[in-house]
Motif scaffolding. Sequence first.
Motif, PDB file in Angstrom:
ATOM      1  N   LYS A 187       0.749  -1.085  -0.013  1.00  0.00           N
ATOM      2  CA  LYS A 187      -0.096  -0.067   0.043  1.00  0.00           C
ATOM      3  C   LYS A 187       0.918   1.348  -0.059  1.00  0.00           C
ATOM      4  N   LYS A 188       1.886   1.492   0.731  1.00  0.00           N
ATOM      5  CA  LYS A 188       2.758   2.385   0.803  1.00  0.00           C
ATOM      6  C   LYS A 188       3.393   2.628  -0.504  1.00  0.00           C
ATOM      7  N   SER A 189       3.833   1.518  -1.062  1.00  0.00           N
ATOM      8  CA  SER A 189       4.603   1.739  -2.490  1.00  0.00           C
ATOM      9  C   SER A 189       3.663   2.322  -3.530  1.00  0.00           C
ATOM     10  N   ALA A 190       2.294   1.757  -3.370  1.00  0.00           N
ATOM     11  CA  ALA A 190       1.277   2.152  -4.377  1.00  0.00           C
ATOM     12  C   ALA A 190       1.050   3.617  -4.049  1.00  0.00           C
ATOM     13  N   GLU A 191       0.820   3.933  -2.831  1.00  0.00           N
ATOM     14  CA  GLU A 191       0.632   5.316  -2.677  1.00  0.00           C
ATOM     15  C   GLU A 191       1.754   6.351  -2.987  1.00  0.00           C
ATOM     16  N   GLU A 192       3.092   5.799  -2.775  1.00  0.00           N
ATOM     17  CA  GLU A 192       4.177   6.909  -3.361  1.00  0.00           C
ATOM     18  C   GLU A 192       4.241   6.705  -4.877  1.00  0.00           C
ATOM     19  N   LYS A 193       3.913   5.667  -5.486  1.00  0.00           N
ATOM     20  CA  LYS A 193       3.692   5.840  -6.856  1.00  0.00           C
ATOM     21  C   LYS A 193       2.465   6.560  -7.424  1.00  0.00           C
ATOM     22  N   LEU A 194       1.441   6.592  -6.788  1.00  0.00           N
ATOM     23  CA  LEU A 194       0.390   7.619  -7.136  1.00  0.00           C
ATOM     24  C   LEU A 194       0.955   9.011  -6.960  1.00  0.00           C
ATOM     25  N   GLN A 195       1.423   9.422  -5.888  1.00  0.00           N
ATOM     26  CA  GLN A 195       1.882  10.733  -5.687  1.00  0.00           C
ATOM     27  C   GLN A 195       2.708  11.177  -6.708  1.00  0.00           C
ATOM     28  N   ALA A 196       3.653  10.163  -6.991  1.00  0.00           N
ATOM     29  CA  ALA A 196       4.591  10.593  -8.091  1.00  0.00           C
ATOM     30  C   ALA A 196       4.157  10.748  -9.495  1.00  0.00           C
ATOM     31  N   VAL A 197       3.336  10.091  -9.692  1.00  0.00           N
ATOM     32  CA  VAL A 197       2.355  10.423 -11.026  1.00  0.00           C
ATOM     33  C   VAL A 197       1.646  11.846 -10.853  1.00  0.00           C
ATOM     34  N   LYS A 198       1.269  12.119  -9.716  1.00  0.00           N
ATOM     35  CA  LYS A 198       0.262  13.308  -9.619  1.00  0.00           C
ATOM     36  C   LYS A 198       1.264  14.453  -9.632  1.00  0.00           C
ATOM     37  N   LYS A 199       2.651  14.472  -9.165  1.00  0.00           N
ATOM     38  CA  LYS A 199       3.740  15.255  -9.269  1.00  0.00           C
ATOM     39  C   LYS A 199       4.050  15.314 -10.751  1.00  0.00           C
ATOM     40  N   LEU A 200       3.977  14.314 -11.496  1.00  0.00           N
ATOM     41  CA  LEU A 200       4.417  14.167 -12.723  1.00  0.00           C
ATOM     42  C   LEU A 200       3.578  15.083 -13.738  1.00  0.00           C
ATOM     43  N   ARG A 201       2.155  15.010 -13.198  1.00  0.00           N
ATOM     44  CA  ARG A 201       1.156  15.705 -14.138  1.00  0.00           C
ATOM     45  C   ARG A 201       1.365  17.412 -13.794  1.00  0.00           C
ATOM     46  N   GLU A 202       1.600  17.526 -12.576  1.00  0.00           N
ATOM     47  CA  GLU A 202       1.838  18.997 -12.077  1.00  0.00           C
ATOM     48  C   GLU A 202       3.081  19.537 -12.797  1.00  0.00           C
ATOM     49  N   SER A 203       4.037  18.810 -13.059  1.00  0.00           N
ATOM     50  CA  SER A 203       5.345  19.250 -13.525  1.00  0.00           C
ATOM     51  C   SER A 203       4.984  19.636 -14.817  1.00  0.00           C
ATOM     52  N   LEU A 204       4.471  18.731 -15.733  1.00  0.00           N
ATOM     53  CA  LEU A 204       4.011  18.838 -17.174  1.00  0.00           C
ATOM     54  C   LEU A 204       3.315  20.406 -17.401  1.00  0.00           C
ATOM     55  N   LEU A 205       2.345  20.766 -16.419  1.00  0.00           N
ATOM     56  CA  LEU A 205       1.898  22.163 -16.574  1.00  0.00           C
ATOM     57  C   LEU A 205       2.811  23.266 -16.188  1.00  0.00           C
ATOM     58  N   ASN A 206       3.636  22.759 -15.246  1.00  0.00           N
ATOM     59  CA  ASN A 206       4.302  23.932 -14.588  1.00  0.00           C
ATOM     60  C   ASN A 206       5.578  24.256 -15.653  1.00  0.00           C
ATOM     61  N   ASN A 207       6.042  22.928 -16.448  1.00  0.00           N
ATOM     62  CA  ASN A 207       6.909  23.644 -17.450  1.00  0.00           C
ATOM     63  C   ASN A 207       6.616  24.115 -18.474  1.00  0.00           C
ATOM     64  N   VAL A 208       5.422  24.214 -18.709  1.00  0.00           N
ATOM     65  CA  VAL A 208       4.775  25.259 -19.809  1.00  0.00           C
ATOM     66  C   VAL A 208       4.525  26.467 -19.409  1.00  0.00           C
ATOM     67  N   PHE A 209       4.106  26.519 -18.273  1.00  0.00           N
ATOM     68  CA  PHE A 209       3.262  27.895 -17.917  1.00  0.00           C
ATOM     69  C   PHE A 209       4.532  28.479 -16.650  1.00  0.00           C
ATOM     70  N   ARG A 210       5.510  28.223 -16.440  1.00  0.00           N
ATOM     71  CA  ARG A 210       6.434  28.601 -15.455  1.00  0.00           C
ATOM     72  C   ARG A 210       6.529  30.082 -15.660  1.00  0.00           C
TER      73      ARG A 210
END
Length: 414
Positions: A187-210
């Motif tokens: 569960k801990k591993s899956a939660e960490e993976k989930l958070q990493a994907v969410k941060k990836l999504r945020e970074s995709l947006l931030n890289n464009v609109f920095r």
Amino acid sequence: MIKLQTNDVKIPYTWKNVRLKEIAIINPQRPKNLNYGDDNLTTFVPMPAVCAAKGAIENPLTVPFKKVKKGYTFFMEGDVLFAKITPCMQNGKHAIAENLINGIGFGTTEFHVIRPLNNVLAMWVHSFIRQEKVLSKATESFTGAVGQQRVPKDFLENLIIPLPPLPEQKRIVEILHKQLELVEKAKKSAEEKLQAVKKLRESLLNNVFRQMEILPTGWKYVTLGDVCEMMTGGTPNSSIREYYDNGNIKWLVSGDIHQKEIFDCPNRITEKGLNNSNAKYLPVNSVLIALNGQGKTRGTVALLRTEAACNQSLLAMYPIDKEKLVSEYLYYVLTSIYQQIRNITGDNHRSGLSITIVKQIKLALPPLAEQKQIVEKLSKQLDAADKVLKQCEEELEAINKLPASLLQKAFEGD
């Protein structure tokens, strides 16, 4: 292994079904000869100290005995604490009292205390009462007013529990403990993976609109009021049923904003409801923003892909000139500055946003062709990220179901 049908549950023939009061004392009396100095430190367990997910005491308090010796629930090392009040009971706030100072502790009066006798392990009782089917039965026994409902003592006293011989309990509990530890790690591993994907999504947006100190050629800063028409909605009088009954006009509220792209919603109003309120049809492909709402709702945006009206908690924005602004570009920009938008009124401020505030929000606006290129690239990247995100959520959901399955098998002797 031969099994007998007993109380709708198959158990091994060496086991027996008993009432919990036959193998444990429910809410045992506090010892009369408890000799403890007022200034001596003791363990105190408020309800928030129990982790519902793990069924364990994680953050107990240490307080002087004089502060808790009256008006609180007394328990001893090895007792099982059962949260009797809703919603703590259903959420699984049940734990074994362990590592208590001098072997005693106190807690909220919302605990029932189960003290196992010599022929049963605390872990066996604890694991049994945490099963979903047991908690579901417990809700049927609730007494008291809504919001303050509690499980009565006699529910626990008369709860039927399968009882294997003590060596068998120890063997099963040991196996179950190891299995649940593995589930927790997964569960801990899956939660960490989930958070990493969410941060990836945020970074995709931030890289464009920095934030850019110098805008690229052809870009310029504008306010939303410069480039968007805006309109909000209203709520028809809820006491007039003809404004709602058999309505076929989609009517959005703040909770619908989390869909990202809105094609439908649960609520409907009638044409009369529309005409006799501030609700109005919104342009398809508008960008909606939640002016207020619970939790993380305020400041969240979505694209409207269907004809609909809305209440006053949502604001619709659409380009004044479609040759200068693409709705999808606006949606991505506002998504990327979600936290900045919330910070305008303070993240915990309840007054919410307004049309005046939203009109003043600034964004960097590239030429139309570049907007379309950005939208196309981001759409592909975010779609890929969303697929991985969905897989992670499904994986985590499957892991969260494992404990219930493991517990059920354990108490059927499998």
